[in-house]
Design a protein around this motif. Structure first.
Motif, mmCIF file in Angstrom:
data_model
loop_
_atom_site.group_PDB
_atom_site.id
_atom_site.type_symbol
_atom_site.label_atom_id
_atom_site.label_comp_id
_atom_site.label_asym_id
_atom_site.label_seq_id
_atom_site.Cartn_x
_atom_site.Cartn_y
_atom_site.Cartn_z
ATOM 1 N N VAL A 50 0.902 -1.128 0.013
ATOM 2 C CA VAL A 50 -0.082 0.159 0.015
ATOM 3 C C VAL A 50 0.824 1.250 0.005
ATOM 4 N N PHE A 51 0.434 2.033 -0.601
ATOM 5 C CA PHE A 51 1.238 3.505 -0.871
ATOM 6 C C PHE A 51 0.145 4.593 -0.781
ATOM 7 N N THR A 52 0.398 5.757 0.173
ATOM 8 C CA THR A 52 -0.543 6.830 0.090
ATOM 9 C C THR A 52 0.367 8.018 -0.593
ATOM 10 N N LEU A 53 -0.467 8.628 -1.374
ATOM 11 C CA LEU A 53 0.244 9.647 -2.560
ATOM 12 C C LEU A 53 -0.042 11.169 -1.881
ATOM 13 N N GLY A 54 -0.541 11.319 -0.854
ATOM 14 C CA GLY A 54 -0.711 12.819 -0.440
ATOM 15 C C GLY A 54 0.384 13.378 0.036
ATOM 16 N N VAL A 55 0.768 14.835 0.016
ATOM 17 C CA VAL A 55 1.891 15.269 0.845
ATOM 18 C C VAL A 55 1.562 15.801 1.996
ATOM 19 N N PRO A 56 2.537 15.816 3.013
ATOM 20 C CA PRO A 56 2.014 16.350 4.323
ATOM 21 C C PRO A 56 1.441 17.749 4.110
ATOM 22 N N ILE A 57 0.706 18.061 5.266
ATOM 23 C CA ILE A 57 0.064 19.508 5.492
ATOM 24 C C ILE A 57 0.543 20.177 6.704
ATOM 25 N N GLY A 58 1.055 21.473 6.358
ATOM 26 C CA GLY A 58 1.368 22.137 7.472
ATOM 27 C C GLY A 58 2.795 21.983 8.105
ATOM 28 N N LEU A 59 3.677 21.411 7.200
ATOM 29 C CA LEU A 59 5.152 21.509 7.521
ATOM 30 C C LEU A 59 5.666 22.734 8.099
ATOM 31 N N PRO A 60 6.513 22.766 8.929
ATOM 32 C CA PRO A 60 7.336 23.973 9.455
ATOM 33 C C PRO A 60 7.945 24.679 8.259
ATOM 34 N N GLY A 61 8.528 24.061 7.310
ATOM 35 C CA GLY A 61 9.000 24.502 6.062
ATOM 36 C C GLY A 61 8.504 24.853 5.114
ATOM 37 N N GLY A 62 6.873 24.710 4.922
ATOM 38 C CA GLY A 62 5.887 25.294 4.143
ATOM 39 C C GLY A 62 5.723 23.992 3.241
#
Length: 318
Positions: A50-62
């Motif tokens: 299984v792979f999820t393809l969404g990017v993280p949201i709200g990382l400190p670096g943008g």
């Protein structure tokens, strides 16, 4: 100075699927994803990875986002400190909890576009009047897409790897013929009604490239417009195009100078749904390792009433 070519002239004579699924249709090419097509996609599951393809949201670096849109902001509403200072909720039995809130553009992360998101002239997808977008999409919003869901056989085409690169260059283009050549090199066949994933390495590069360099003279790599490419999408009945770029195509069409013409040629005219800002690097590495470039893909955008798009975390099962 030469007069700027209007997109209606560029796309003059381009095929349309308006009315193909009825005058009230709001999901376009997703109608191609019939139960039989979905079952064919399920047959691509071989190992259960299984792979999820969404990017993280709200990382400190943008986070990667179309220039000019505000970044997601997460706010803590309640946490342990509230209970320690006596401001927590007095739950019966002594339970404690944390809670938070997020503010972000609906297209500020991995997301699906509504079919009414982009248009030219007086009409959006399926010939609905452009005025139906006023105050929110009354037609062809993200809600019908979210209610239907997206599932089927998908193929990943790794254009960056095919060209021997970690990431394609700024403004680097490719056509459907390049996709077919890459598919042949990977040993996979793009079949009719496949969901198409294309890796350029661009979104992955955001996480190791200084922001000022990533956004400098913003010009992403991607597919470039030709009438033949549009006809190929039409003939192949591609329901969904997903990429690891912010806008799914080269930002400015090099031949005409038109901005994002494929959004109109594919989405407005053919009803192809677009998913953007996918993170495909780990999936691509695994596909290169095991030689399997086709798989089952599923996605369910958030059900936002009258939304022009919605965040999503697509799932791939190999």
């Amino acid at each position: 100075m030469a007069e700027q070519l209007h997109i209606s002239e560029l796309l003059k004579g381009s095929p349309k699927n308006w009315g193909k699924w009825g005058d009230d249709d709001e999901v376009g090419g997703l109608n191609y994803l019939t139960p039989e097509v979905i079952l064919k996609g399920a047959a691509s599951i071989r190992s259960g990875k299984v792979f999820t393809l969404g990017v993280p949201i709200g990382l400190p670096g943008g986070d990667p986002i179309w220039p000019g849109r505000p970044l997601a902001q997460r706010f803590q509403v309640r946490d342990r400190s509230d209970f320690l200072n006596g401001n927590g909720i007095d739950y019966a039995g002594g339970m404690e909890d944390s809670d938070d809130h997020i503010s972000m553009p609906l297209q500020g992360s991995t997301q699906y576009d509504a079919l009414g998101h982009v248009w030219y002239g007086d009409h959006i997808w399926n010939g609905f009047p452009a005025e139906t977008t006023t105050g929110g999409l009354k037609k062809a919003s993200i809600l019908p897409i979210a209610e239907k869901g997206i599932a089927g056989r998908a193929v990943l085409i790794d254009m960056a790897r095919h060209r021997g690169k970690q990431v394609l260059g700024r403004g680097e283009t490719f056509t459907h013929e390049d996709l077919l050549a890459a598919a042949a090199a990977q040993g996979v066949t793009i079949q009719k009604r496949d969901i198409l994933l294309i890796r350029t390495g661009w979104i992955g590069s955001f996480y190791y490239t200084p922001a000022e360099e990533f956004y400098r003279d913003f010009l992403e790599p991607g597919l470039t417009y030709t009438p033949e490419l549009i006809q190929w999408f039409q003939d192949m009945e591609i329901p969904n195009l997903c990429t690891d770029t912010i806008a799914n195509e080269v930002t400015v069409e090099p031949g005409s100078g038109v901005v994002l013409p494929l959004h109109s040629a594919l989405m407005r005219n053919l009803g192809v749904t677009l998913a953007e800002i996918l993170l495909l690097d780990k999936l691509a590495d695994d596909c290169a390792a095991d030689g399997q470039w086709d798989f089952f893909y599923a996605a369910g955008p958030l059900k936002v009433y009258r939304g022009t798009g919605a965040p999503v975390n697509p799932v791939v099962i190999k």
